[in-house]
Design an enzyme around this catalytic site. Structure first.
Site, PDB file in Angstrom:
ATOM      1  N   HIS A  90       1.086  -1.284  -0.056  1.00 15.28           N
ATOM      2  CA  HIS A  90       0.305  -0.022  -0.217  1.00 15.28           C
ATOM      3  C   HIS A  90       1.261   1.462   0.053  1.00 15.28           C
ATOM      4  O   HIS A  90       1.206   1.742   0.842  1.00 15.28           O
ATOM      5  CB  HIS A  90      -0.847   0.103   1.028  1.00 15.28           C
ATOM      6  CG  HIS A  90      -1.467  -0.964   1.450  1.00 15.28           C
ATOM      7  ND1 HIS A  90      -1.381  -2.685   1.384  1.00 15.28           N
ATOM      8  CD2 HIS A  90      -3.319  -1.339   1.250  1.00 15.28           C
ATOM      9  CE1 HIS A  90      -2.258  -3.383   1.213  1.00 15.28           C
ATOM     10  NE2 HIS A  90      -3.480  -2.481   1.294  1.00 15.28           N
ATOM     11  N   ILE A 131     -10.114   9.274   1.356  1.00 20.89           N
ATOM     12  CA  ILE A 131      -9.765   8.059   0.461  1.00 20.89           C
ATOM     13  C   ILE A 131      -9.989   7.204   1.236  1.00 20.89           C
ATOM     14  O   ILE A 131      -9.089   6.391   2.101  1.00 20.89           O
ATOM     15  CB  ILE A 131      -8.339   7.898  -1.130  1.00 20.89           C
ATOM     16  CG1 ILE A 131      -8.885   9.613  -1.576  1.00 20.89           C
ATOM     17  CG2 ILE A 131      -8.358   6.924  -1.423  1.00 20.89           C
ATOM     18  CD1 ILE A 131      -9.413   9.894  -2.395  1.00 20.89           C
ATOM     19  N   HIS A 167      -3.999   3.269  -3.238  1.00 22.32           N
ATOM     20  CA  HIS A 167      -4.411   3.306  -1.845  1.00 22.32           C
ATOM     21  C   HIS A 167      -3.323   1.817  -1.745  1.00 22.32           C
ATOM     22  O   HIS A 167      -2.369   1.445  -0.708  1.00 22.32           O
ATOM     23  CB  HIS A 167      -5.723   2.884  -1.597  1.00 22.32           C
ATOM     24  CG  HIS A 167      -6.086   2.078  -0.793  1.00 22.32           C
ATOM     25  ND1 HIS A 167      -6.194   2.232   1.410  1.00 22.32           N
ATOM     26  CD2 HIS A 167      -6.258   0.738  -0.273  1.00 22.32           C
ATOM     27  CE1 HIS A 167      -6.208   1.336   1.913  1.00 22.32           C
ATOM     28  NE2 HIS A 167      -6.429   0.322   0.848  1.00 22.32           N
ATOM     29  N   GLU A 227     -16.025  -3.715  25.902  1.00 20.90           N
ATOM     30  CA  GLU A 227     -16.053  -4.513  25.847  1.00 20.90           C
ATOM     31  C   GLU A 227     -14.214  -4.001  25.233  1.00 20.90           C
ATOM     32  O   GLU A 227     -13.405  -4.760  25.205  1.00 20.90           O
ATOM     33  CB  GLU A 227     -16.890  -5.789  25.401  1.00 20.90           C
ATOM     34  CG  GLU A 227     -17.689  -5.867  26.668  1.00 20.90           C
ATOM     35  CD  GLU A 227     -18.551  -4.913  25.799  1.00 20.90           C
ATOM     36  OE1 GLU A 227     -18.984  -4.483  24.883  1.00 20.90           O
ATOM     37  OE2 GLU A 227     -19.372  -5.725  26.562  1.00 20.90           O
ATOM     38  N   HIS A 239     -27.855 -14.395  26.760  1.00 22.92           N
ATOM     39  CA  HIS A 239     -27.233 -13.506  27.701  1.00 22.92           C
ATOM     40  C   HIS A 239     -26.707 -14.919  27.903  1.00 22.92           C
ATOM     41  O   HIS A 239     -25.401 -14.959  28.901  1.00 22.92           O
ATOM     42  CB  HIS A 239     -27.660 -12.994  28.958  1.00 22.92           C
ATOM     43  CG  HIS A 239     -27.683 -11.587  29.147  1.00 22.92           C
ATOM     44  ND1 HIS A 239     -28.510 -11.051  27.542  1.00 22.92           N
ATOM     45  CD2 HIS A 239     -27.071 -11.166  29.473  1.00 22.92           C
ATOM     46  CE1 HIS A 239     -28.316  -9.663  27.607  1.00 22.92           C
ATOM     47  NE2 HIS A 239     -27.450  -9.829  29.330  1.00 22.92           N
TER      48      HIS A 239
END
Ligand SMILES: Cc1ncc(C[n+]2csc(CCOP(=O)(O)OP(=O)(O)O)c2C)c(N)n1
Length: 666
Positions: A29, A190, A264, A413, A475
């Site tokens: 990149h 970008i 990129h 978290e 849960h």
């Protein structure tokens, strides 16, 4: 070329080295390194306190490249600054076992502070480092003796800031007034798909302002004076983290690709690189060219770095004279070596037969061991009273009390875990963090990076099964044990009672290589009578025979956590009908797998084919222990909202069902 400033030449050298290494690898990149080269130059050359010949010097400024895809920026600047990365290493970019892998990897490359690539996590690691530094500085700095006074610098791009994690950590950093954190936002508009307007229209300045950050914008990243001024203003803002929004041009210098998504993530092409060289006035027929004046210019860093470290050594020497106890503790804290004495603090529970949730046993153990381990540094993602992660007498880590050891992570978290990675890398602390096991999904992406980085931390995952009860299926973890076990290097431990929990903590604290996750119950579990059953120390081997039969067993029942007691009861019943049963308590596959073949075979002899696993989770993976002739009592669907006794009964986690399955097998 000669009429360019040395700054421009030095920056253009970063750009070209990056583009050429990517071209040679035929992948990578170039856009980010070419756009952000001025920031890397300014930081490494003029701003940061660092010593290229000792990348581990304690009081160095840290630099984290959160956009890990732009790794060549880091490798180029580390090479030019004099770190242990040669030109050949740059030429070996992305090759087998090279020092210059596709994305920066902690532990592989001199000067690389953390593993980055999964966007957002690098930024979070940097903020974790800032937390650790602030905490240790508060504990050890004295007037006139600022032994830790460095900054954490980080780069983040559009991708990092779009990731939700950036919200969690930026919010945490602002709330905790982490003035030692300075972030550069590579604002190039970008991303891979094209212009950022395709997918984003946030105002980053407003966002970070609302997080209580100090916000500045530099309209042209090549304006080194403006950039330098912004850094100075950021450094002197000590009560807020800083963001410097730098407007950059992706692929800067590539006449046909700069400013577009084409720069990129693909090599520019040989012809285009010639055009870049022409634009920069670099010799067109030379590859990996570093002008001699540029080499000389960067070479100053070696002497400067040595002096910085030397000055610090002197400071620390006089600190040690004035505060010998503190200095000794500081050295010990950073080495993490507190000997073996803490092991004697691990309690044994002899109230056999009583019921105690393993989350409660965990709290007792943690509180008992904490005085022997001054580096424990933990918290919970807003579930302190449920995870039982608090330690009596500990203060909270706050802007006013950064020496506090308990972190209020809030309902974040992912941030908690990604910051824990940064803290673990920073050193001087053993991070631990709590949440419900079901929400380990929210932090899972950090576990693989922690494991990949071989760093140490402990997760307290409570409410470990349908035993959660009334809160219901949202849960109740079902697939989570399997998911955690599937990550290479993560040690998952699900203890069966209070004493196994103590042993689980003992293992977790001693384990240096990667994260350990403890799965603990909400509901009470009987404390097994160890005068009748085998010692809980078997936990150190991952699985052990907790109750055996006379002679070779007809059946082996393997169980973890809350299912161990049920299995022991079922074994007693089967025994009374003449079936010889061995019960194996199996808190951790990973630890068991580390044992010798001899030990493994002694617990699970090859010739005993009738094997049953009992665990309140999916059976995925148990096949490797139960074998083709065995079977599993498991839950292959989501749970339900009801009292936990009812759920255990409905889903078949009963003595009667274990007995019936066992009989079928033999
Ligand atoms: C979590 C995550 N999702 C997706 C990717 C793949 N990816 C790498 S770079 C990138 C685009 C990032 O855009 P930006 O931060 O603007 O980088 P730039 O284009 O400026 O190099 C994406 C989607 C990733 N590395 N991590």
């Amino acid at each position: 070329m000669s009429n360019q400033t040395i700054e421009a030449k030095s920056i253009n050298t970063i750009r070209l080295l990056s583009a050429e290494a990517i071209q040679k690898a035929n992948s990578g990149h170039p856009g980010l390194p070419m756009g952000m080269a001025p920031v890397a130059y300014l930081l490494f050359k003029n701003i940061m306190k660092h010593n290229p010949k000792n990348s581990k010097w304690l009081n160095r400024d840290r630099f984290v490249l959160s956009g890990g895809h732009g790794s060549m920026l880091l490798y180029s600047i580390l090479h030019l600054s004099g770190y242990d990365i040669s030109l050949d290493d740059l030429k070996n970019f992305r090759q087998w076992e090279s020092k210059t892998p596709g994305h920066p990897e902690f532990g592989r490359t001199d000067g690389v502070e953390t593993t980055t690539g999964p966007l957002g996590q690098g930024l979070a690691n940097a903020i974790g480092m800032a937390v650790a530094q602030k905490h240790l500085a508060a504990l050890f700095n004295k007037d006139g003796y600022k032994i830790l006074d460095h900054f954490i610098y980080a780069e983040a791009g559009d991708g990092d800031l779009m990731e939700g994690l950036s919200h969690e950590v930026a919010s945490f950093a602002g709330h905790n007034k982490l003035g030692n954190m300075i972030l550069f936002y590579d604002d190039n508009s970008i991303t891979i798909d094209g212009d950022i307007s395709l997918s984003n229209s946030d105002d980053a300045a407003k966002r970070f302002d609302s997080y209580n950050w100090h916000v500045q914008t530099v309209d042209d990243v090549t304006d080194l004076v403006a950039l330098n001024d912004a850094v100075k203003a950021a450094q002197s803002t000590t009560d807020k983290p800083s963001i410097i929004i730098t407007k950059t041009l992706i692929g800067h210098g590539s006449p046909n690709k700069q400013g577009t998504a084409a720069a990129h993530g693909a090599p520019l092409g040989d012809d285009e690189i010639v055009l870049v060289k022409r634009a920069f006035g670099f010799p067109e027929d030379e590859k990996f060219f570093v002008p001699s004046e540029v080499t000389e210019h960067y070479a100053e860093l070696i002497e400067k770095g040595a002096k910085l470290e030397n000055d610090w050594d002197e400071l620390f020497a006089s600190y040690s004279e004035k505060y010998p106890e503190k200095a000794k503790l500081f050295t010990q804290v950073l080495s993490g070596d507190f000997g073996e004495a803490w092991k004697d603090l691990i309690p044994h529970f002899d109230n056999y037969g009583e019921g105690m949730a393993t989350r409660n046993s965990s709290q007792t153990v943690l509180n008992a061991v904490a005085p022997g381990l001054p580096t424990l540094f933990g918290g919970s993602a807003d579930l302190t009273p449920s995870n039982n992660t608090a330690i009596k007498g500990w203060e909270d880590f706050t802007p006013e009390t950064p020496e506090g050891k308990y972190i209020r992570y809030g309902i974040r978290e992912f941030a908690m875990a990604a910051m824990m990675n940064g803290m673990a890398i920073y050193g001087g602390v053993i991070p631990y963090g709590g949440t419900f096991m079901v929400f380990s999904d929210y932090l899972r992406p950090t576990l693989r990076i922690a494991s990949l980085s071989h760093i140490k931390m402990i997760y307290v995952l409570t409410h470990d099964s349908i035993g959660v009860g009334e809160d219901g299926p949202t849960h109740q973890p079902v697939e989570h044990a399997a998911a955690l076990r599937s990550i290479p290097g993560v040690v998952f431990l699900r203890p069966a009672d209070a004493n196994e929990t103590a042993q689980a903590w003992k293992f977790a604290i001693a384990h240096e290589d990667g994260p350990v996750a403890l799965a603990l119950t909400r509901q009470k579990l009987t404390i097994l009578d160890r005068t009748e059953f085998a010692s809980e120390e078997g936990v150190q081997k991952g699985a052990y025979i907790v109750k055996d039969s006379e002679g070779t067993p007809d059946l082996i029942i393997m169980a973890s956590g809350s299912e161990v007691e049920l299995s022991i009861k079922a074994a007693a019943e089967l025994d009374s009908t003449g079936v010889k049963v061995r019960v194996v308590s199996f808190p951790s596959w990973e630890i068991f797998d580390m044992q010798s073949d001899e030990y493994k075979n002694s617990v699970l002899p090859n010739e005993v084919r009738a094997r049953l696993s009992v665990e309140a989770g999916i059976k995925f993976g148990w096949e490797k222990y139960v074998g083709l002739d065995g079977s599993s009592i498991s839950i292959e669907q989501f749970g339900a909202s009801a009292p936990q006794d009812k759920l255990f009964e409905e889903y078949g986690f009963t003595v009667a069902n274990i007995v019936a399955e066992g009989k079928k097998l033999v």
